[in-house]
Scaffold this motif. Sequence first.
Motif, PDB file in Angstrom:
ATOM      1  N   SER A   2     -14.422 -17.136  72.431  1.00  0.00           N
ATOM      2  CA  SER A   2     -14.545 -15.968  71.514  1.00  0.00           C
ATOM      3  C   SER A   2     -14.779 -16.233  69.826  1.00  0.00           C
ATOM      4  N   LYS A   3     -14.901 -17.711  69.868  1.00  0.00           N
ATOM      5  CA  LYS A   3     -15.376 -18.196  68.236  1.00  0.00           C
ATOM      6  C   LYS A   3     -16.769 -18.257  68.333  1.00  0.00           C
ATOM      7  N   GLU A   4     -17.519 -18.297  69.467  1.00  0.00           N
ATOM      8  CA  GLU A   4     -18.945 -18.336  69.455  1.00  0.00           C
ATOM      9  C   GLU A   4     -19.601 -17.245  69.951  1.00  0.00           C
ATOM     10  N   SER A  12     -18.366  -8.115  69.983  1.00  0.00           N
ATOM     11  CA  SER A  12     -17.041  -8.032  70.581  1.00  0.00           C
ATOM     12  C   SER A  12     -16.650  -8.852  72.078  1.00  0.00           C
ATOM     13  N   ILE A  13     -15.750  -9.018  72.309  1.00  0.00           N
ATOM     14  CA  ILE A  13     -15.220  -9.753  73.422  1.00  0.00           C
ATOM     15  C   ILE A  13     -15.446  -8.937  74.668  1.00  0.00           C
ATOM     16  N   SER A  14     -15.191  -7.687  74.482  1.00  0.00           N
ATOM     17  CA  SER A  14     -15.374  -6.712  75.514  1.00  0.00           C
ATOM     18  C   SER A  14     -17.037  -6.630  75.848  1.00  0.00           C
ATOM     19  N   GLU A  15     -17.817  -6.535  74.695  1.00  0.00           N
ATOM     20  CA  GLU A  15     -19.255  -6.292  75.009  1.00  0.00           C
ATOM     21  C   GLU A  15     -19.670  -7.471  75.729  1.00  0.00           C
ATOM     22  N   VAL A  16     -19.282  -8.721  75.430  1.00  0.00           N
ATOM     23  CA  VAL A  16     -19.691  -9.673  76.282  1.00  0.00           C
ATOM     24  C   VAL A  16     -19.310  -9.815  77.669  1.00  0.00           C
ATOM     25  N   ILE A  45     -13.393 -15.132  85.100  1.00  0.00           N
ATOM     26  CA  ILE A  45     -13.983 -15.742  83.752  1.00  0.00           C
ATOM     27  C   ILE A  45     -12.827 -15.877  82.942  1.00  0.00           C
ATOM     28  N   GLY A  46     -12.879 -17.058  82.104  1.00  0.00           N
ATOM     29  CA  GLY A  46     -11.725 -17.723  81.159  1.00  0.00           C
ATOM     30  C   GLY A  46     -12.225 -17.287  79.705  1.00  0.00           C
ATOM     31  N   VAL A  47     -11.424 -16.650  79.153  1.00  0.00           N
ATOM     32  CA  VAL A  47     -11.665 -16.464  77.574  1.00  0.00           C
ATOM     33  C   VAL A  47     -10.684 -17.198  76.692  1.00  0.00           C
ATOM     34  N   ASP A  48     -10.967 -18.282  75.934  1.00  0.00           N
ATOM     35  CA  ASP A  48     -10.254 -19.167  75.068  1.00  0.00           C
ATOM     36  C   ASP A  48     -10.993 -19.593  73.779  1.00  0.00           C
ATOM     37  N   VAL A  49     -10.319 -19.738  72.907  1.00  0.00           N
ATOM     38  CA  VAL A  49     -10.751 -20.597  71.627  1.00  0.00           C
ATOM     39  C   VAL A  49     -11.228 -22.262  71.772  1.00  0.00           C
ATOM     40  N   ASN A  50     -10.623 -22.648  72.893  1.00  0.00           N
ATOM     41  CA  ASN A  50     -10.829 -24.058  73.014  1.00  0.00           C
ATOM     42  C   ASN A  50     -11.652 -24.305  73.944  1.00  0.00           C
ATOM     43  N   PRO A  51     -12.942 -24.941  73.975  1.00  0.00           N
ATOM     44  CA  PRO A  51     -14.095 -24.940  74.739  1.00  0.00           C
ATOM     45  C   PRO A  51     -13.755 -26.118  75.853  1.00  0.00           C
ATOM     46  N   GLU A  52     -12.520 -27.193  75.713  1.00  0.00           N
ATOM     47  CA  GLU A  52     -12.235 -27.939  76.629  1.00  0.00           C
ATOM     48  C   GLU A  52     -11.415 -27.299  77.748  1.00  0.00           C
ATOM     49  N   LYS A  53     -11.208 -26.063  77.705  1.00  0.00           N
ATOM     50  CA  LYS A  53     -10.399 -25.208  78.620  1.00  0.00           C
ATOM     51  C   LYS A  53     -11.191 -25.108  79.843  1.00  0.00           C
ATOM     52  N   PHE A  54     -12.490 -25.007  79.465  1.00  0.00           N
ATOM     53  CA  PHE A  54     -13.448 -24.642  80.921  1.00  0.00           C
ATOM     54  C   PHE A  54     -13.449 -25.763  81.781  1.00  0.00           C
ATOM     55  N   GLU A  55     -13.544 -26.939  81.316  1.00  0.00           N
ATOM     56  CA  GLU A  55     -13.589 -27.959  82.460  1.00  0.00           C
ATOM     57  C   GLU A  55     -12.002 -28.086  83.065  1.00  0.00           C
TER      58      GLU A  55
END
Length: 382
Positions: free
Chosen positions: A248-250, A255-259, A225-235
């Motif tokens: 993490s902005k969406e 919290s991130i940990s809950e997700v 699982i990747g966590v980042d604020v830039n959606p382009e990082k997924f591809e």
Amino acid sequence: MEEKIPKPIKCKAAVCRAAGERLRIEEVVVAPPQRHEVRIKIICTSLCHSDITFWRMKEIPGLFPIILGHEAVGVVESVGEAVEEVAVGDTVLPVFLAECGGCADCRSRRSNECSLFPFAMRMGMLRGDEAARFTDAAGAAVHHCINVSSFVEYTVVDVAHIVKVHKPMPPAVAALLSCGISTGVGGAWKAADVEPGSTVAIFGLGAVGLAAAEGARMQGAGRIIGVDVNPEKFEIGKKFGITDFVNSKEIGDRSISEVIKEMTGGGADYCFECVGLASLMADAFESSRSGWGKTIILGVEKHGSPISVNCREILRGRSIMGAFMGGMKPKTDIPILMEKYIRKELNLDDFITHEVGFEDINKAFELLEEGKSIRCTIWMDR
């Protein structure tokens, strides 16, 4: 035949004369290697985010003028006395972390920080007179940066920081293993020893985070699982094994940990912090599974802030560890990664997103600061 005695060399260097200023291409004089030292002709170098940090650093140990750069590959031009493991003509990597091979730490599987030559922000050489081997046109010293200084056509490095390249590696790919990519891959491979089928969460998908994903993929992780604020990082991350992504902005009020706990049914087996923020380190810890979750800190905290976690959660079996260069011993482990690359078990090619000539080195800084490059190769002869 009479032995050839190395002499000073005049060459070009990208010199940083003040914090945050554009690098200047200048002529410098590179002194001959002294005892235990190797002079290297740099083939190519790449820009690590740590170079950006040192470039901006105004407070101590920031010291100018300085030659930055510590991810590189080159050819041995000359050697000083007592150098036996490499010879003139060998292809080598200069690496910021030492491995003497004889101290208690180098002999132990539990450590990768040489106790004879521990890492320090040196501005000169490792031993002997500890002075700089660079001088500018006016004869003034130009400082070294973390034992390498690769933004120059020739550099001098202590042999404790040299890794011989035994395999036919493409130079630009080999250079990647000097720091950032080894840190991420090593974090999953050496520090965490990620188990096949396990769940991994990676906080921050810069070069180190993507390399941690590649290392986890190499180890056989079942879900990354990747966590980042830039959606382009997924591809981008999919090339290195990322299977899921959290922006993490969406995530609203959660919290991130809950997700992460919801996604994994209780928390990830391994969490990697690859940014260098104490708050994110705490988030990574909270996202790990109770009972056996392991959090590996790979990012250097940007502000010197302490990390704060719930002590009760430590007692419930979670753990936190740091890993300098991913727990890798340079001379021992980098050759193994080279072999894995040659056997196509390790993806390194996709980390190189841009290339520039030495005269355009400032363009590499712009690309990295703007988040457009993972690694930009800087070629000395272009």
